[in-house]
Design an enzyme around this catalytic site. Structure first.
Site, PDB file in Angstrom:
ATOM      1  N   ASP A 186      35.803  -6.493  29.710  1.00  0.00           N
ATOM      2  CA  ASP A 186      36.748  -7.010  30.694  1.00  0.00           C
ATOM      3  C   ASP A 186      36.779  -6.038  31.860  1.00  0.00           C
ATOM      4  O   ASP A 186      36.679  -4.820  31.672  1.00  0.00           O
ATOM      5  CB  ASP A 186      38.130  -7.139  30.053  1.00  0.00           C
ATOM      6  CG  ASP A 186      39.077  -7.985  30.893  1.00  0.00           C
ATOM      7  OD1 ASP A 186      38.711  -8.334  32.024  1.00  0.00           O
ATOM      8  OD2 ASP A 186      40.178  -8.281  30.409  1.00  0.00           O
ATOM      9  N   ASP A 223      39.139 -14.219  23.440  1.00  0.00           N
ATOM     10  CA  ASP A 223      39.504 -12.906  22.914  1.00  0.00           C
ATOM     11  C   ASP A 223      41.015 -12.769  22.913  1.00  0.00           C
ATOM     12  O   ASP A 223      41.711 -13.384  23.721  1.00  0.00           O
ATOM     13  CB  ASP A 223      38.894 -11.792  23.770  1.00  0.00           C
ATOM     14  CG  ASP A 223      39.570 -11.688  25.130  1.00  0.00           C
ATOM     15  OD1 ASP A 223      40.529 -10.907  25.269  1.00  0.00           O
ATOM     16  OD2 ASP A 223      39.144 -12.398  26.067  1.00  0.00           O
ATOM     17  N   CYS A 279      40.340 -16.811   0.495  1.00  0.00           N
ATOM     18  CA  CYS A 279      39.652 -15.847   1.371  1.00  0.00           C
ATOM     19  C   CYS A 279      38.706 -14.965   0.565  1.00  0.00           C
ATOM     20  O   CYS A 279      39.050 -14.509  -0.531  1.00  0.00           O
ATOM     21  CB  CYS A 279      40.675 -14.991   2.106  1.00  0.00           C
ATOM     22  SG  CYS A 279      39.932 -13.807   3.256  1.00  0.00           S
ATOM     23  N   CYS A 309      37.448 -12.002   1.691  1.00  0.00           N
ATOM     24  CA  CYS A 309      37.379 -10.662   2.273  1.00  0.00           C
ATOM     25  C   CYS A 309      37.586  -9.593   1.206  1.00  0.00           C
ATOM     26  O   CYS A 309      38.092  -9.860   0.106  1.00  0.00           O
ATOM     27  CB  CYS A 309      38.412 -10.495   3.393  1.00  0.00           C
ATOM     28  SG  CYS A 309      40.108 -10.261   2.830  1.00  0.00           S
ATOM     29  N   CYS A 352      41.284  -9.351  -0.054  1.00  0.00           N
ATOM     30  CA  CYS A 352      41.740 -10.396  -0.970  1.00  0.00           C
ATOM     31  C   CYS A 352      41.036 -10.302  -2.328  1.00  0.00           C
ATOM     32  O   CYS A 352      41.611 -10.677  -3.352  1.00  0.00           O
ATOM     33  CB  CYS A 352      41.527 -11.767  -0.347  1.00  0.00           C
ATOM     34  SG  CYS A 352      42.693 -12.138   0.992  1.00  0.00           S
ATOM     35  N   HIS A 370      41.326  -8.444   6.625  1.00  0.00           N
ATOM     36  CA  HIS A 370      41.669  -9.811   6.210  1.00  0.00           C
ATOM     37  C   HIS A 370      41.793 -10.733   7.409  1.00  0.00           C
ATOM     38  O   HIS A 370      41.201 -11.829   7.418  1.00  0.00           O
ATOM     39  CB  HIS A 370      42.965  -9.834   5.412  1.00  0.00           C
ATOM     40  CG  HIS A 370      43.468 -11.239   5.220  1.00  0.00           C
ATOM     41  ND1 HIS A 370      42.897 -12.118   4.323  1.00  0.00           N
ATOM     42  CD2 HIS A 370      44.439 -11.932   5.861  1.00  0.00           C
ATOM     43  CE1 HIS A 370      43.504 -13.281   4.398  1.00  0.00           C
ATOM     44  NE2 HIS A 370      44.442 -13.203   5.325  1.00  0.00           N
TER      45      HIS A 370
END
Length: 406
Positions: free
Chosen positions: A93, A301, A342, A344, A347, A373
């Site tokens: 940015d 974003d 999930c 991840c 989890c 997560h």
């Protein structure tokens, strides 16, 4: 710059689409969420973990990296990829929003801390302050939030700054406006943004420019402005869309409410070139992601998913707004993972009870586990969206998703 993006499929009943965005450091499958790496890193997460999570691209901030450690140092060390260790695509940015935050954002009491949507309920403007920014035709002068020193950004200079950082996608300097700015000010800021955009293009395509920087092939994105005024958004979409940009970002004030944001997108996106990628700046709540994708946004974003994770709020497949706060006492002895669906690391290995404990005692490892997560949840959600678009049933997926959030 017309060969960087290819549309692969379009939904049958919405403007949602999938595509491939080609960069020097890899291909981004869209629609995609772009985690914020303001200081060259996603807070609490190292590059290897980001890669394991499935993150495709990150966005760093030229304003903050200019102040510390400085683009010249990063350039000497090989650019952001070598400096940070992240080898995937990087977007930067220009710092236009930070200029807004230090200027009009302070004057009007709106910004990242105060809601960018000041029109409803608790999201009204916060305490006002004194502007630290001077905006003029040739650029902006501002004071550092670190030591008070004065700095100058010009449309041309910011292009050089971002190229020194070695980003794959760079955004031009723009003047971001507040929801509280009137029509005349918003029009003037939009017109100035257009003039800055032309100067940025001229600098970007300067013959000797590519030999001076670590990444020889960045993609330049223009930014559509115009506030929540339909005629201004139309003018800006047509002007920026007609310039020689590789992609288009939608920025500035998106109105006083989410309904107005949807209107702004409805006014803007149909006027943008279909063959160029579209990026929505600063939007990342789950319901907003659905709204943006259904209208044809390719990437977006936002710092919110990682920021709320550090404060204890994590995403779940079902429940009110698809989120829970692990600080809540009801999770003290809850043996379940954050989300049963999930995959991840968090989890798979840890219970809500353990994470509740880490959160309440402010254990630093909690920041990492919660952020992992939330980012993996978003990566999976974006993958499901791409599959739904390819099947032509995005609306069906969206309805089912909202139904489980009641």
């Amino acid at each position: 710059m017309d060969d960087v993006f290819r549309v692969l499929s379009e939904d049958c009943c919405t403007a949602a689409r999938t595509g491939l965005l080609e960069t020097q450091h890899g291909t981004v499958h869209t629609p995609a969420f772009v985690p914020v790496a303001t200081q060259g890193t996603v807070k609490a997460i190292d590059p290897r973990t980001l890669n394991d999570i499935g993150v495709q691209i990150i966005i760093a901030n030229a304003y903050h990296l200019h102040l510390r450690p400085g683009e010249s140092l990063i350039h000497r060390l090989g650019g952001l990829h070598a400096f940070s260790g992240w080898q995937g695509p990087i977007m930067t940015d220009s710092g236009g929003f930070q200029v807004f935050s230090l200027g009009a954002g302070k004057l009007h009491g709106v910004g990242k801390v105060a809601s960018i949507f000041p029109g409803k309920g608790k999201s009204g403007p916060h305490k006002q302050g004194k502007s630290l920014v001077e905006v003029g035709e040739t650029g902006v002068t501002f004071r550092s939030i670190i030591d008070g020193s004065r700095h100058r950004f010009s449309p041309q200079g910011v292009i050089g700054l971002e190229r020194k950082l070695g980003a794959d996608i760079i955004l031009v300097l723009d003047e971001c406006t507040s929801p509280l700015h009137d029509y005349e000010y918003t029009r003037g800021a939009m017109q100035r943004t257009h003039r800055w955009a032309q100067r940025a293009i001229e600098e970007f395509f300067r013959p000797s420019a590519e030999m001076e920087f670590p990444n020889p092939g960045p993609i330049l994105f223009g930014i559509v402005q115009g506030g929540a005024y339909q005629d201004l958004r139309a003018q800006s979409a047509e002007m920026i869309g007609g310039m020689d940009f590789g992609g288009i970002a939608i920025g500035g004030s998106l109105g006083r409410s989410k309904d107005e944001m949807h209107q702004v997108l409805d006014w803007t996106i149909p006027l943008l070139p279909a063959g160029k990628p579209r990026h929505l700046l600063g939007i990342g709540e789950l319901e907003d992601i659905f709204a943006a994708v259904r209208r044809g946004v390719d990437t977006f974003d936002c710092a919110s998913p990682t920021r709320i994770a550090r404060n204890g709020t994590v995403f779940v497949s079902e429940g009110r707004r698809h989120r829970i706060n692990l600080r809540n006492a009801r999770f003290k002895d809850d043996p379940r993972p954050i989300d049963a669906g999930c995959d991840c690391e968090t989890c798979k290995r840890y219970s809500r009870a353990y994470l509740h404990h880490l959160c309440r005692v402010r254990e630093l490892s909690f920041y990492r586990l919660a952020t992992i997560h939330n980012l993996r949840f978003l990566v999976n959600l974006m993958g499901e969206m791409r599959e739904a678009i390819e099947r032509g049933n995005f609306s069906e997926m969206e309805r089912a998703w909202h139904a489980t959030g009641r």
